[in-house]
Design a protein around this motif. Sequence first.
Motif, PDB file in Angstrom:
ATOM      1  N   GLY A 180      12.950  -4.800   8.648  1.00 12.83           N
ATOM      2  CA  GLY A 180      12.460  -3.583   9.286  1.00 12.83           C
ATOM      3  C   GLY A 180      11.098  -3.261   8.697  1.00 12.83           C
ATOM      4  N   ILE A 181      10.189  -2.817   9.543  1.00 14.80           N
ATOM      5  CA  ILE A 181       8.829  -2.501   9.098  1.00 14.80           C
ATOM      6  C   ILE A 181       8.519  -1.057   9.485  1.00 14.80           C
ATOM      7  CG2 ILE A 181       6.391  -3.088   9.264  1.00 14.80           C
ATOM      8  CD1 ILE A 181       7.345  -5.904  10.207  1.00 14.80           C
ATOM      9  N   GLU A 182       8.189  -0.254   8.502  1.00 15.78           N
ATOM     10  CA  GLU A 182       7.735   1.114   8.740  1.00 15.78           C
ATOM     11  C   GLU A 182       6.246   1.156   8.423  1.00 15.78           C
ATOM     12  OE1 GLU A 182      10.130   4.262   6.948  1.00 15.78           O
ATOM     13  OE2 GLU A 182      11.718   2.781   6.673  1.00 15.78           O
ATOM     14  N   ALA A 183       5.444   1.475   9.443  1.00 19.08           N
ATOM     15  CA  ALA A 183       3.994   1.505   9.267  1.00 19.08           C
ATOM     16  C   ALA A 183       3.399   2.542  10.208  1.00 19.08           C
ATOM     17  CB  ALA A 183       3.406   0.125   9.558  1.00 19.08           C
ATOM     18  N   PRO A 184       2.210   3.015   9.911  1.00 19.88           N
ATOM     19  CA  PRO A 184       1.544   3.939  10.821  1.00 19.88           C
ATOM     20  C   PRO A 184       1.317   3.282  12.184  1.00 19.88           C
ATOM     21  CG  PRO A 184       0.403   3.846   8.710  1.00 19.88           C
ATOM     22  CD  PRO A 184       1.424   2.765   8.704  1.00 19.88           C
ATOM     23  N   ARG A 185       1.270   4.080  13.232  1.00 18.39           N
ATOM     24  CA  ARG A 185       1.103   3.553  14.589  1.00 18.39           C
ATOM     25  C   ARG A 185      -0.198   2.791  14.776  1.00 18.39           C
ATOM     26  NH1 ARG A 185       4.927   4.506  18.097  1.00 18.39           N
ATOM     27  NH2 ARG A 185       6.295   6.291  17.846  1.00 18.39           N
ATOM     28  N   ASP A 186      -1.210   3.076  13.973  1.00 18.90           N
ATOM     29  CA  ASP A 186      -2.484   2.380  14.140  1.00 18.90           C
ATOM     30  C   ASP A 186      -2.516   0.999  13.483  1.00 18.90           C
ATOM     31  OD1 ASP A 186      -2.434   3.524  11.593  1.00 18.90           O
ATOM     32  OD2 ASP A 186      -4.608   3.712  11.513  1.00 18.90           O
ATOM     33  N   VAL A 187      -1.437   0.597  12.819  1.00 18.28           N
ATOM     34  CA  VAL A 187      -1.343  -0.725  12.200  1.00 18.28           C
ATOM     35  C   VAL A 187      -0.706  -1.684  13.202  1.00 18.28           C
ATOM     36  CG1 VAL A 187      -0.286  -2.065  10.341  1.00 18.28           C
ATOM     37  CG2 VAL A 187      -1.163   0.226   9.883  1.00 18.28           C
ATOM     38  N   GLY A 231       0.845  -1.193   0.000  1.00 23.34           N
ATOM     39  CA  GLY A 231       0.000   0.000   0.000  1.00 23.34           C
ATOM     40  C   GLY A 231       0.878   1.240   0.000  1.00 23.34           C
ATOM     41  N   PRO A 232       0.283   2.389   0.267  1.00 19.87           N
ATOM     42  CA  PRO A 232       1.055   3.633   0.213  1.00 19.87           C
ATOM     43  C   PRO A 232       1.861   3.947   1.469  1.00 19.87           C
ATOM     44  CG  PRO A 232      -1.231   4.117   0.647  1.00 19.87           C
ATOM     45  CD  PRO A 232      -1.142   2.626   0.422  1.00 19.87           C
ATOM     46  N   ASP A 233       1.606   3.211   2.582  1.00 22.03           N
ATOM     47  CA  ASP A 233       2.233   3.641   3.830  1.00 22.03           C
ATOM     48  C   ASP A 233       2.898   2.540   4.665  1.00 22.03           C
ATOM     49  OD1 ASP A 233      -0.144   2.458   4.438  1.00 22.03           O
ATOM     50  OD2 ASP A 233      -0.914   4.079   5.666  1.00 22.03           O
ATOM     51  N   ILE A 234       3.087   1.364   4.101  1.00 23.18           N
ATOM     52  CA  ILE A 234       3.794   0.297   4.826  1.00 23.18           C
ATOM     53  C   ILE A 234       5.004  -0.117   3.994  1.00 23.18           C
ATOM     54  CG2 ILE A 234       3.689  -2.034   5.769  1.00 23.18           C
ATOM     55  CD1 ILE A 234       0.682  -1.581   6.192  1.00 23.18           C
ATOM     56  N   LYS A 235       6.179  -0.007   4.608  1.00 23.98           N
ATOM     57  CA  LYS A 235       7.429  -0.305   3.917  1.00 23.98           C
ATOM     58  C   LYS A 235       8.156  -1.420   4.674  1.00 23.98           C
ATOM     59  CE  LYS A 235      11.641   1.986   2.280  1.00 23.98           C
ATOM     60  NZ  LYS A 235      12.340   3.281   2.229  1.00 23.98           N
ATOM     61  N   ILE A 236       8.523  -2.479   3.964  1.00 21.97           N
ATOM     62  CA  ILE A 236       9.273  -3.603   4.522  1.00 21.97           C
ATOM     63  C   ILE A 236      10.679  -3.548   3.922  1.00 21.97           C
ATOM     64  CG2 ILE A 236       9.395  -6.117   4.776  1.00 21.97           C
ATOM     65  CD1 ILE A 236       6.813  -4.942   5.936  1.00 21.97           C
ATOM     66  N   THR A 237      11.689  -3.494   4.775  1.00 19.08           N
ATOM     67  CA  THR A 237      13.081  -3.414   4.323  1.00 19.08           C
ATOM     68  C   THR A 237      13.852  -4.620   4.843  1.00 19.08           C
ATOM     69  OG1 THR A 237      13.003  -1.005   4.377  1.00 19.08           O
ATOM     70  CG2 THR A 237      15.190  -2.009   4.338  1.00 19.08           C
ATOM     71  N   ILE A 238      14.630  -5.252   3.979  1.00 17.50           N
ATOM     72  CA  ILE A 238      15.511  -6.338   4.393  1.00 17.50           C
ATOM     73  C   ILE A 238      16.731  -5.670   5.029  1.00 17.50           C
ATOM     74  CG2 ILE A 238      16.873  -8.328   3.663  1.00 17.50           C
ATOM     75  CD1 ILE A 238      13.762  -8.577   3.335  1.00 17.50           C
ATOM     76  N   ALA A 239      16.878  -5.836   6.337  1.00 22.04           N
ATOM     77  CA  ALA A 239      17.959  -5.167   7.054  1.00 22.04           C
ATOM     78  C   ALA A 239      19.249  -5.979   7.001  1.00 22.04           C
ATOM     79  CB  ALA A 239      17.557  -4.926   8.509  1.00 22.04           C
ATOM     80  N   LYS A 240      19.131  -7.301   7.152  1.00 18.92           N
ATOM     81  CA  LYS A 240      20.334  -8.127   7.232  1.00 18.92           C
ATOM     82  C   LYS A 240      19.988  -9.572   6.905  1.00 18.92           C
ATOM     83  CE  LYS A 240      24.052  -9.062  10.541  1.00 18.92           C
ATOM     84  NZ  LYS A 240      24.500  -8.821  11.925  1.00 18.92           N
ATOM     85  N   VAL A 241      20.862 -10.238   6.177  1.00 14.74           N
ATOM     86  CA  VAL A 241      20.725 -11.663   5.896  1.00 14.74           C
ATOM     87  C   VAL A 241      21.999 -12.336   6.384  1.00 14.74           C
ATOM     88  CG1 VAL A 241      20.450 -13.426   4.112  1.00 14.74           C
ATOM     89  CG2 VAL A 241      19.308 -11.220   3.859  1.00 14.74           C
ATOM     90  N   GLU A 242      21.838 -13.294   7.279  1.00 18.83           N
ATOM     91  CA  GLU A 242      23.001 -13.964   7.852  1.00 18.83           C
ATOM     92  C   GLU A 242      22.654 -15.424   8.101  1.00 18.83           C
ATOM     93  OE1 GLU A 242      24.664 -13.347  12.111  1.00 18.83           O
ATOM     94  OE2 GLU A 242      25.613 -11.850  10.808  1.00 18.83           O
ATOM     95  N   ARG A 243      23.346 -16.322   7.430  1.00 18.90           N
ATOM     96  CA  ARG A 243      23.098 -17.765   7.535  1.00 18.90           C
ATOM     97  C   ARG A 243      21.631 -18.062   7.317  1.00 18.90           C
ATOM     98  NH1 ARG A 243      26.711 -18.625  12.779  1.00 18.90           N
ATOM     99  NH2 ARG A 243      28.683 -17.954  11.885  1.00 18.90           N
TER     100      ARG A 243
END
Length: 70
Positions: free
Chosen positions: A33-40, A15-27
Amino acid sequence: MLVLSRKPLQSIMIGPDIKITIAKVERNQVRIGIEAPRDVTILRDELIETSPTDSSGGSEQLNKLQVLTS
């Protein structure tokens, strides 16, 4: 289920306001990381209990996330 390949520091938008970021891959571990509005509400699936009418009689995973490495 939609399966996407991402490298560390790459993101996907839900959607327009939820961002999922791959922060680290190890083994065999992937940190996201998840950026979303506080009401989610964001919960790990193992913390979600099944309904009392479920025949399993307890908590179980509702969804499984599989990380495929190549």
